[in-house]
Design a protein around this motif. Structure first.
Motif, PDB file in Angstrom:
ATOM      1  N   TYR A 384     -14.906 -26.656  -6.138  1.00  0.00           N
ATOM      2  CA  TYR A 384     -14.018 -25.570  -5.749  1.00  0.00           C
ATOM      3  C   TYR A 384     -12.902 -25.419  -6.778  1.00  0.00           C
ATOM      4  CZ  TYR A 384     -16.506 -26.531  -1.415  1.00  0.00           C
ATOM      5  OH  TYR A 384     -17.480 -26.753  -0.483  1.00  0.00           O
ATOM      6  N   GLU A 385     -12.107 -24.373  -6.610  1.00  0.00           N
ATOM      7  CA  GLU A 385     -11.002 -24.091  -7.537  1.00  0.00           C
ATOM      8  C   GLU A 385     -10.011 -25.243  -7.571  1.00  0.00           C
ATOM      9  OE1 GLU A 385      -7.316 -20.896  -7.838  1.00  0.00           O
ATOM     10  OE2 GLU A 385      -9.103 -20.398  -6.664  1.00  0.00           O
ATOM     11  N   ALA A 386      -9.501 -25.535  -8.747  1.00  0.00           N
ATOM     12  CA  ALA A 386      -8.586 -26.674  -8.911  1.00  0.00           C
ATOM     13  C   ALA A 386      -7.227 -26.381  -8.297  1.00  0.00           C
ATOM     14  CB  ALA A 386      -8.429 -27.009 -10.386  1.00  0.00           C
ATOM     15  N   ALA A 387      -6.656 -27.407  -7.667  1.00  0.00           N
ATOM     16  CA  ALA A 387      -5.257 -27.353  -7.234  1.00  0.00           C
ATOM     17  C   ALA A 387      -4.396 -27.946  -8.345  1.00  0.00           C
ATOM     18  CB  ALA A 387      -5.076 -28.149  -5.939  1.00  0.00           C
ATOM     19  N   LEU A 388      -3.206 -27.366  -8.556  1.00  0.00           N
ATOM     20  CA  LEU A 388      -2.339 -27.803  -9.656  1.00  0.00           C
ATOM     21  C   LEU A 388      -1.076 -28.454  -9.127  1.00  0.00           C
ATOM     22  CD1 LEU A 388      -1.334 -27.864 -12.624  1.00  0.00           C
ATOM     23  CD2 LEU A 388      -0.455 -25.550 -12.264  1.00  0.00           C
ATOM     24  N   ASN A 389      -0.773 -29.649  -9.652  1.00  0.00           N
ATOM     25  CA  ASN A 389       0.538 -30.288  -9.493  1.00  0.00           C
ATOM     26  C   ASN A 389       1.080 -30.514 -10.900  1.00  0.00           C
ATOM     27  OD1 ASN A 389       0.866 -30.621  -6.670  1.00  0.00           O
ATOM     28  ND2 ASN A 389      -0.648 -32.247  -6.700  1.00  0.00           N
ATOM     29  N   GLU A 390       2.364 -30.280 -11.090  1.00  0.00           N
ATOM     30  CA  GLU A 390       2.929 -30.511 -12.416  1.00  0.00           C
ATOM     31  C   GLU A 390       4.319 -31.116 -12.313  1.00  0.00           C
ATOM     32  OE1 GLU A 390       4.319 -25.823 -13.022  1.00  0.00           O
ATOM     33  OE2 GLU A 390       3.250 -26.871 -14.602  1.00  0.00           O
ATOM     34  N   ALA A 391       4.650 -31.915 -13.292  1.00  0.00           N
ATOM     35  CA  ALA A 391       5.984 -32.504 -13.408  1.00  0.00           C
ATOM     36  C   ALA A 391       6.423 -32.301 -14.856  1.00  0.00           C
ATOM     37  CB  ALA A 391       5.947 -33.990 -13.046  1.00  0.00           C
ATOM     38  N   ILE A 404      -1.487 -31.832 -13.527  1.00  0.00           N
ATOM     39  CA  ILE A 404      -2.548 -32.546 -12.819  1.00  0.00           C
ATOM     40  C   ILE A 404      -3.438 -31.516 -12.134  1.00  0.00           C
ATOM     41  CG2 ILE A 404      -3.048 -34.283 -11.063  1.00  0.00           C
ATOM     42  CD1 ILE A 404      -0.056 -35.190 -11.508  1.00  0.00           C
ATOM     43  N   PHE A 405      -4.696 -31.468 -12.526  1.00  0.00           N
ATOM     44  CA  PHE A 405      -5.658 -30.540 -11.940  1.00  0.00           C
ATOM     45  C   PHE A 405      -6.607 -31.338 -11.031  1.00  0.00           C
ATOM     46  CE2 PHE A 405      -4.413 -28.924 -16.106  1.00  0.00           C
ATOM     47  CZ  PHE A 405      -3.974 -27.654 -15.784  1.00  0.00           C
ATOM     48  N   THR A 406      -6.659 -30.972  -9.753  1.00  0.00           N
ATOM     49  CA  THR A 406      -7.496 -31.685  -8.791  1.00  0.00           C
ATOM     50  C   THR A 406      -8.607 -30.763  -8.320  1.00  0.00           C
ATOM     51  OG1 THR A 406      -5.589 -32.988  -8.080  1.00  0.00           O
ATOM     52  CG2 THR A 406      -7.506 -32.976  -6.632  1.00  0.00           C
ATOM     53  N   PHE A 407      -9.867 -31.144  -8.617  1.00  0.00           N
ATOM     54  CA  PHE A 407     -11.032 -30.348  -8.260  1.00  0.00           C
ATOM     55  C   PHE A 407     -11.704 -30.967  -7.028  1.00  0.00           C
ATOM     56  CE2 PHE A 407     -10.351 -29.854 -12.776  1.00  0.00           C
ATOM     57  CZ  PHE A 407     -10.612 -28.521 -13.038  1.00  0.00           C
ATOM     58  N   PRO A 408     -11.623 -30.332  -5.841  1.00  0.00           N
ATOM     59  CA  PRO A 408     -12.406 -30.829  -4.701  1.00  0.00           C
ATOM     60  C   PRO A 408     -13.890 -30.521  -4.934  1.00  0.00           C
ATOM     61  CG  PRO A 408     -10.607 -29.367  -4.013  1.00  0.00           C
ATOM     62  CD  PRO A 408     -10.784 -29.202  -5.477  1.00  0.00           C
ATOM     63  N   PHE A 409     -14.766 -31.427  -4.520  1.00  0.00           N
ATOM     64  CA  PHE A 409     -16.205 -31.153  -4.654  1.00  0.00           C
ATOM     65  C   PHE A 409     -16.970 -31.870  -3.555  1.00  0.00           C
ATOM     66  CE2 PHE A 409     -15.626 -35.086  -7.015  1.00  0.00           C
ATOM     67  CZ  PHE A 409     -16.774 -35.821  -6.756  1.00  0.00           C
ATOM     68  N   THR A 410     -18.166 -31.364  -3.296  1.00  0.00           N
ATOM     69  CA  THR A 410     -19.087 -31.978  -2.337  1.00  0.00           C
ATOM     70  C   THR A 410     -20.450 -32.114  -2.994  1.00  0.00           C
ATOM     71  OG1 THR A 410     -19.687 -29.820  -1.410  1.00  0.00           O
ATOM     72  CG2 THR A 410     -17.888 -31.024  -0.328  1.00  0.00           C
ATOM     73  N   VAL A 411     -21.279 -33.007  -2.429  1.00  0.00           N
ATOM     74  CA  VAL A 411     -22.641 -33.233  -2.951  1.00  0.00           C
ATOM     75  C   VAL A 411     -23.616 -33.099  -1.777  1.00  0.00           C
ATOM     76  CG1 VAL A 411     -24.130 -34.771  -4.275  1.00  0.00           C
ATOM     77  CG2 VAL A 411     -21.653 -34.830  -4.632  1.00  0.00           C
ATOM     78  N   GLU A 412     -24.654 -32.294  -1.942  1.00  0.00           N
ATOM     79  CA  GLU A 412     -25.593 -32.028  -0.851  1.00  0.00           C
ATOM     80  C   GLU A 412     -26.620 -33.140  -0.663  1.00  0.00           C
ATOM     81  OE1 GLU A 412     -25.606 -29.636   1.357  1.00  0.00           O
ATOM     82  OE2 GLU A 412     -23.803 -28.717   0.524  1.00  0.00           O
ATOM     83  N   ASN A 596      -2.580 -38.356  -3.550  1.00  0.00           N
ATOM     84  CA  ASN A 596      -1.211 -38.476  -4.053  1.00  0.00           C
ATOM     85  C   ASN A 596      -0.820 -39.907  -4.368  1.00  0.00           C
ATOM     86  OD1 ASN A 596       0.430 -35.821  -4.080  1.00  0.00           O
ATOM     87  ND2 ASN A 596      -0.849 -35.666  -2.262  1.00  0.00           N
ATOM     88  N   LEU A 597      -1.666 -40.879  -4.003  1.00  0.00           N
ATOM     89  CA  LEU A 597      -1.421 -42.248  -4.459  1.00  0.00           C
ATOM     90  C   LEU A 597      -1.580 -42.332  -5.973  1.00  0.00           C
ATOM     91  CD1 LEU A 597      -3.283 -44.366  -1.745  1.00  0.00           C
ATOM     92  CD2 LEU A 597      -0.832 -44.134  -2.054  1.00  0.00           C
ATOM     93  N   TYR A 598      -2.433 -41.437  -6.533  1.00  0.00           N
ATOM     94  CA  TYR A 598      -2.662 -41.432  -7.982  1.00  0.00           C
ATOM     95  C   TYR A 598      -1.552 -40.699  -8.723  1.00  0.00           C
ATOM     96  CZ  TYR A 598      -7.475 -42.868  -6.918  1.00  0.00           C
ATOM     97  OH  TYR A 598      -8.567 -43.541  -6.478  1.00  0.00           O
ATOM     98  N   ALA A 599      -1.106 -39.576  -8.180  1.00  0.00           N
ATOM     99  CA  ALA A 599      -0.141 -38.754  -8.912  1.00  0.00           C
ATOM    100  C   ALA A 599       0.834 -38.117  -7.937  1.00  0.00           C
ATOM    101  CB  ALA A 599      -0.879 -37.662  -9.701  1.00  0.00           C
ATOM    102  N   PRO A 600       1.825 -38.886  -7.464  1.00  0.00           N
ATOM    103  CA  PRO A 600       2.754 -38.360  -6.469  1.00  0.00           C
ATOM    104  C   PRO A 600       3.798 -37.440  -7.091  1.00  0.00           C
ATOM    105  CG  PRO A 600       3.368 -40.582  -7.041  1.00  0.00           C
ATOM    106  CD  PRO A 600       2.117 -40.276  -7.817  1.00  0.00           C
TER     107      PRO A 600
END
Length: 628
Positions: A384-391, A404-412, A596-600
């Protein structure tokens, strides 16, 4: 407005009350500060030093108490100065008292901190150290602060304030008041930052309004904080000292090559001169009397001449060079110095789970121009579309931080998949060459998940999609689940009835491992996470929230925390008939917390929203599990 109220002279008074004249607007924004500054920390024994005690961004200044000047003679002071600037609706202002001091002897002297009562509180400034050399300067004393004894010479020193008969007013203004733009360079590459400072230089008594700011077409603009520049500074041009105000300071990133003009800034000025004949009539010390009267609003109107003038800075041309022609195919405009990393939360997932692929780009340069990388996803993975967090530190030059670009994904389908290496190309300003960096590929193992979860998954909201509640198929599914639930309850009650003894007492079933509600639950399971919000510590908050949720679920369902993987949590929720919506909320919350444990990079507002969501989930689980 900038009120350059220089030489507002009073007789020296150690305890100078400002209650009547220094009431600043409560609309000022920014952090209140109180500091001591001097124009020169090292002077000769025949020179003078200017010391200021400056309050910035206060709503009310009641009193400023200077330190002892025992090792100095007070030549002038306290003199009041003030400045107000409004740029794009942002109001900045400061109030200061100034002293001009003459050393009594050579040596190293420490001025103790001044005291001020600001917004009802007493605070201290910093201290100052001034070195007085045992030598005589052959030049004009530092900062133009020569204070000769002869009154006629003193009068000459302030000729810029005094208008003599026959003087050309426009020419006198032109020599003593102007606006100018300073840039740190006039040639750069596309994407390389330019620092532009718009300044007002004055040797006159004036009030100035900023009437037009440049638009900076052709640049990406980052405003630089003017708080440190709000203090009156001095600069020498052609041997003359000017008071200098920085009206605007920006960091500019050119978007295309060519010659780009920085538009001028426009300032309207109201200037007041003292008539020469009025100054000449004064008796006694012209420095203390005439100029004090000049600053007095009650001075005769025929003693002054007022002028209005509109000033513009001269335009400045910036030559923007194109980047070299050997651009790599995947170059997207990043200029600076960067590094890249990629990671997943865990390398083993199930087909009923969603996962997150996180790409972090860190460095210095034109960070706002960096977009999400393009990823060639393997067959079988739906992303899916990436969510962006930036500092990003917008006060650093060049800009520094991370995106920080976070891409949610699923596997069938179950199996082993390889997430590809992510390549990122940028133009390195230091080496003036293109550079390509890449992450390592990531292997993930996918196992078959829960069938019910696979049914529910199509109804879970994806990024940028409408709410799940607007999907009619969702309500069909909910209705089916409710009917099935009622059927289960009916069957369970019938079974319970058959297990009742002839005395009417129900047979007590032994407790089963994993049954809900057997453990004592803490009254406030999220208390530690709530404290982290007050501390404004994102890393601590997500760590405490993740631990608190795991502990709560462990106690609620009477299982070891080590068993609480996503699959096991799903089984426990199903077993205890927790509603589908609550299950979805809990799953989403756990994923958000683990990510967010990785990039708060959260703000306090975002932490509060996550905490509210967690509190709601806990309340729902308390109702749905305890009642059973």
């Amino acid at each position: 407005m900038i009120s350059n109220l220089l030489f507002f002279l009073k007789r020296y008074n150690k305890h100078f009350s400002l209650a009547a004249c220094l009431l600043l607007s409560a609309a000022v924004i920014g952090q209140v500060s109180f500091k001591a500054v001097c124009n020169n920390n090292s002077i000769s024994k025949n020179e003078y030093v200017q010391v200021q005690f400056v309050v910035e961004n206060a709503a009310k200044v009641e009193q400023i108490v200077p330190p002892s000047f025992a090792k100095f003679q007070v030549v002038s002071g306290p003199n009041q100065q003030s400045s107000v600037t409004s740029i794009n609706g942002v109001l900045k202002q400061f109030v200061a008292i100034q002293y001009i001091l003459k050393p009594r002897q050579p040596g190293n002297f420490r001025l103790a901190p001044a005291l001020a009562k600001i917004d009802g509180k007493v605070i201290k400034s910093n201290s100052l150290t001034i070195t007085v050399l045992n030598s005589i300067s052959g030049n004009t004393p530092s900062a133009g602060l020569s204070m000769p004894v002869n009154p006629s010479v003193r009068a000459k020193q302030f000729d810029d304030y005094i208008l003599r008969k026959g003087e050309n007013i426009p020419e006198k203004i032109r020599r003593n008041l102007f606006v100018k733009v300073d840039v740190n360079k006039t040639t750069c590459y596309v994407g390389e930052p330019i620092i532009a400072s718009y300044k007002l230089f004055t040797r006159l008594k004036s009030e100035s309004n900023l009437t037009r700011s440049p638009s900076f077409n052709g640049f990406s603009v980052s405003e630089l904080d003017l708080q440190d520049n709000a203090v009156l500074t001095t600069e020498k041009i052609n041997g003359k000292e000017y008071s200098v105000y920085t009206l605007r300071k920006v960091q500019l990133y050119p978007l295309q090559s060519g010659t780009v003009e920085l538009e001028p800034i426009e300032v309207e000025n109201h200037i007041t001169f003292l008539k020469g004949e009025y100054a000449d009539q004064a008796q006694g010390d012209i420095f203390a009397d005439v100029l004090r009267d000049f600053a007095d609003a009650n001075s005769p109107r025929d003693a002054v001449v007022e002028q209005k003038i509109l000033l513009q800075s001269k335009p400045v041309n910036i030559v923007v060079k194109p980047l070299p022609g050997n651009e790599p195919e995947n170059f997207k405009g990043a200029v600076g110095q960067f590094s890249i990393n990629a990671a997943v939360q865990k390398n083993k997932i199930a087909t009923d789970e969603s996962a997150n692929f996180r790409v972090v780009i860190t460095g210095t340069g034109n960070l706002p121009m960096i977009n999400a990388p393009e990823i060639q996803w393997p067959n079988g993975i739906e992303a899916y579309e990436a969510a962006l967090n930036e500092a990003v530190n917008k006060q650093a030059v060049p800009l520094s931080g991370q995106k920080i670009f976070t891409f949610p994904f699923t596997v069938e389908k179950q199996g082993t998949y390889q997430l590809p290496a992510i390549r990122f190309t940028f133009f390195d300003i230091t080496t003036q060459a293109f550079k390509t960096i890449a992450t390592a590929p990531i292997i993930i193992d996918v196992k078959r998940g829960n069938a019910i979860k696979r049914i529910i998954k199509p109804f879970i909201k994806k990024p940028n999609e409408a709410s799940v509640f607007s999907n009619p198929n969702f309500w069909i599914l909910v209705s089916t689940i409710i009917i099935a639930g009622l059927a289960i309850i009916f069957i369970k009650r019938k079974k319970d009835k058959s297990e009742t003894t002839s005395t009417g007492k129900k047979v007590q079933q032994p407790s089963q491992p994993g049954s809900a509600g057997n453990a004592m639950i803490a009254k406030h399971p999220l208390a530690d996470a709530e404290e982290a919000i007050d501390d404004n510590d994102p890393r601590k908050f997500y760590y405490q929230l993740n631990a608190a949720l795991k502990k709560y679920l462990s106690e609620r369902f009477n299982v070891s925390p080590h068993e609480l993987g996503k699959k096991r949590i799903a089984e426990l929720l199903d077993k205890n008939n927790v509603s589908v919506l609550t299950s979805v909320m809990l799953t989403s919350l756990l994923e958000e917390t683990e990510l967010n444990l990785y990039a708060p990079a959260s703000t306090q507002h975002e932490m509060q929203k996550t905490y509210a969501k967690a509190s709601e989930v806990v309340a729902l689980l308390d109702k749905q599990v305890i009642s059973r």
